[in-house]
Design a protein around this motif. Sequence first.
Motif, short mmCIF file in Angstrom:
data_model
loop_
_atom_site.label_atom_id
_atom_site.label_comp_id
_atom_site.label_asym_id
_atom_site.label_seq_id
_atom_site.Cartn_x
_atom_site.Cartn_y
_atom_site.Cartn_z
N ARG A 1 -5.50 1.98 -9.11
CA ARG A 1 -5.67 0.91 -8.10
C ARG A 1 -6.12 1.48 -6.76
NH1 ARG A 1 -0.95 -3.17 -7.68
NH2 ARG A 1 -2.30 -3.85 -5.97
N LEU A 2 -5.58 2.63 -6.40
CA LEU A 2 -6.00 3.25 -5.15
C LEU A 2 -7.47 3.66 -5.22
CD1 LEU A 2 -2.77 5.28 -4.41
CD2 LEU A 2 -3.76 3.53 -2.92
N MET A 3 -7.89 4.11 -6.39
CA MET A 3 -9.31 4.48 -6.56
C MET A 3 -10.20 3.26 -6.36
SD MET A 3 -9.27 7.08 -9.77
CE MET A 3 -8.71 8.77 -9.57
N THR A 4 -9.78 2.14 -6.90
CA THR A 4 -10.57 0.92 -6.73
C THR A 4 -10.64 0.53 -5.25
OG1 THR A 4 -9.82 0.22 -8.90
CG2 THR A 4 -10.81 -1.47 -7.52
N LEU A 5 -9.53 0.64 -4.55
CA LEU A 5 -9.53 0.32 -3.12
C LEU A 5 -10.51 1.22 -2.35
CD1 LEU A 5 -5.72 -0.25 -2.43
CD2 LEU A 5 -7.53 -1.97 -2.52
N LEU B 1 0.83 -1.20 0.00
CA LEU B 1 0.00 0.00 0.00
C LEU B 1 0.87 1.26 0.00
CD1 LEU B 1 -2.89 0.99 -0.02
CD2 LEU B 1 -2.90 0.92 2.46
N ASN B 2 1.94 1.21 0.82
CA ASN B 2 2.87 2.33 0.84
C ASN B 2 3.50 2.55 -0.52
OD1 ASN B 2 2.62 3.23 3.41
ND2 ASN B 2 4.25 1.93 4.24
N GLN B 3 3.84 1.45 -1.15
CA GLN B 3 4.46 1.55 -2.48
C GLN B 3 3.49 2.16 -3.47
OE1 GLN B 3 5.92 -2.26 -3.74
NE2 GLN B 3 7.49 -2.30 -2.13
N LEU B 4 2.25 1.69 -3.40
CA LEU B 4 1.22 2.24 -4.29
C LEU B 4 1.10 3.74 -4.10
CD1 LEU B 4 -2.07 0.11 -4.33
CD2 LEU B 4 -0.57 0.69 -6.24
N LEU B 5 1.05 4.15 -2.84
CA LEU B 5 0.90 5.58 -2.54
C LEU B 5 2.10 6.37 -3.07
CD1 LEU B 5 -0.57 5.17 1.03
CD2 LEU B 5 -1.64 6.54 -0.77
N GLU B 6 3.30 5.83 -2.85
CA GLU B 6 4.49 6.53 -3.33
C GLU B 6 4.47 6.67 -4.85
OE1 GLU B 6 8.03 4.74 -1.63
OE2 GLU B 6 7.20 5.22 0.35
N ARG C 1 -1.33 4.06 -13.06
CA ARG C 1 -1.88 2.75 -12.67
C ARG C 1 -2.03 2.64 -11.17
NH1 ARG C 1 1.14 -1.81 -15.81
NH2 ARG C 1 0.03 -3.09 -14.31
N ALA C 2 -1.07 3.20 -10.44
CA ALA C 2 -1.16 3.20 -8.98
C ALA C 2 -2.39 4.02 -8.56
CB ALA C 2 0.10 3.79 -8.37
N LEU C 3 -2.61 5.14 -9.23
CA LEU C 3 -3.77 5.98 -8.93
C LEU C 3 -5.06 5.19 -9.15
CD1 LEU C 3 -5.20 8.66 -8.30
CD2 LEU C 3 -4.81 9.36 -10.66
#
Length: 329
Positions: free
Chosen positions: A23-27, A6-11, A19-21
């Motif tokens: 995935r975070l939206m889906t979460l 999760l930290n990696q995604l945020l970074e 793509r990280a954005l």
Amino acid sequence: MTTTPLNQLLEKMFAGDARALARLMTLVERDGADVGTILQAISPKLGKAFTIGITGPPGAGKSSLVDQLTTLLRKAGKTVGIIGIDPSSPFTGGALLGDRIRMTQHFLDKGVFIRSMATRGSHGGLSRATKDVIKLMDAAGHDYVLVETVGVGQTELDVMGATDTVIVALVPEAGDGVQVMKAGLMEIADIFVVNKADRDGAPRMQTELALMLELKYSARHPEPGDPPMWKIPVLPTQAVNNIGIRELFQAIEEHHRFLQDTGELVRKRKTRRREELLSRVEYEARRRLTTRAQTDPALAQLLDAVSEGTTDAYSASMQILGSEVFRTA
Ligand SMILES: Nc1nc2c(ncn2[C@@H]2O[C@H](COP(=O)(O)OP(=O)(O)OP(=O)(O)O)[C@@H](O)[C@H]2O)c(=O)[nH]1
Ligand SMILES: [Mg+2]
């Protein structure tokens, strides 16, 4: 220091990874256990984006307007996040931006991020999920976030309340002014657009709206300490022909300046954060209560007693508030 996924995604998201954005939206839409961590992490980054809501009746040309505004913003070197909300089509998973106007010209542009949202997939309410997605767009560094909703249901009004400038798009065939009043559009509009100005009846619609606004202003008796007044412009556009878009953008910028110069932007955002706190508490209380009732017979019994009418809701609520229910997560 250990780094969780999760930290990696945020970074990655902070570094501009689309793509990280996504995935975070889906979460955030799924409203799972990570939402708290995500919202906490992005909190210090919020408030840089200017957010614009566009609402109006189905087919008014909202997506076309968003599309043209995006082109203008991109020419000015700004990055844009676009959110389309479609509460009415749970099966298509949000066909709003796909149905008519596909915004194909922006799909390959790395400076534009488009997200469609539907009721499906957003546990705990579409408007909550949308507000969090707006925040993610902001935290990811978009200069502007454009949010399109259809109509004026509670969700739409709620979402529009989460934006800085609200554009209400109408069309000549949208019907008489009384309908506009009824629909509550009058209350939320910062800018009125009469789109499809190439059609008959557009000037009449414009005049009618202008008259209604005059009535609204003349009925006003400002008191000292009242917030300063913004004069709502009524602008004709032809989104398909790219006519009137520059003027619309100018009006958006004027409203932005007005909000900044008068301190309204700060005040609006303060109110918004406070409201968010209250609605989160409400939402969380409801969620905990219903979950807990599944494993706590005494609580379940109390809820039953209220349903049966043998205990009144007021005393039961006081009893619950004084109990252990909210002390543990
Ligand atoms: N004649 C005319 N047609 C327009 C204009 N702007 C948009 N349209 C057309 O109106 C239709 C609907 O446009 P959209 O931009 O999809 O409208 P919308 O409000 O986003 O529609 P929904 O999201 O389905 O509510 C499309 O066929 C557009 O080409 C305009 O200025 N004049
Ligand atoms: Mg649309």
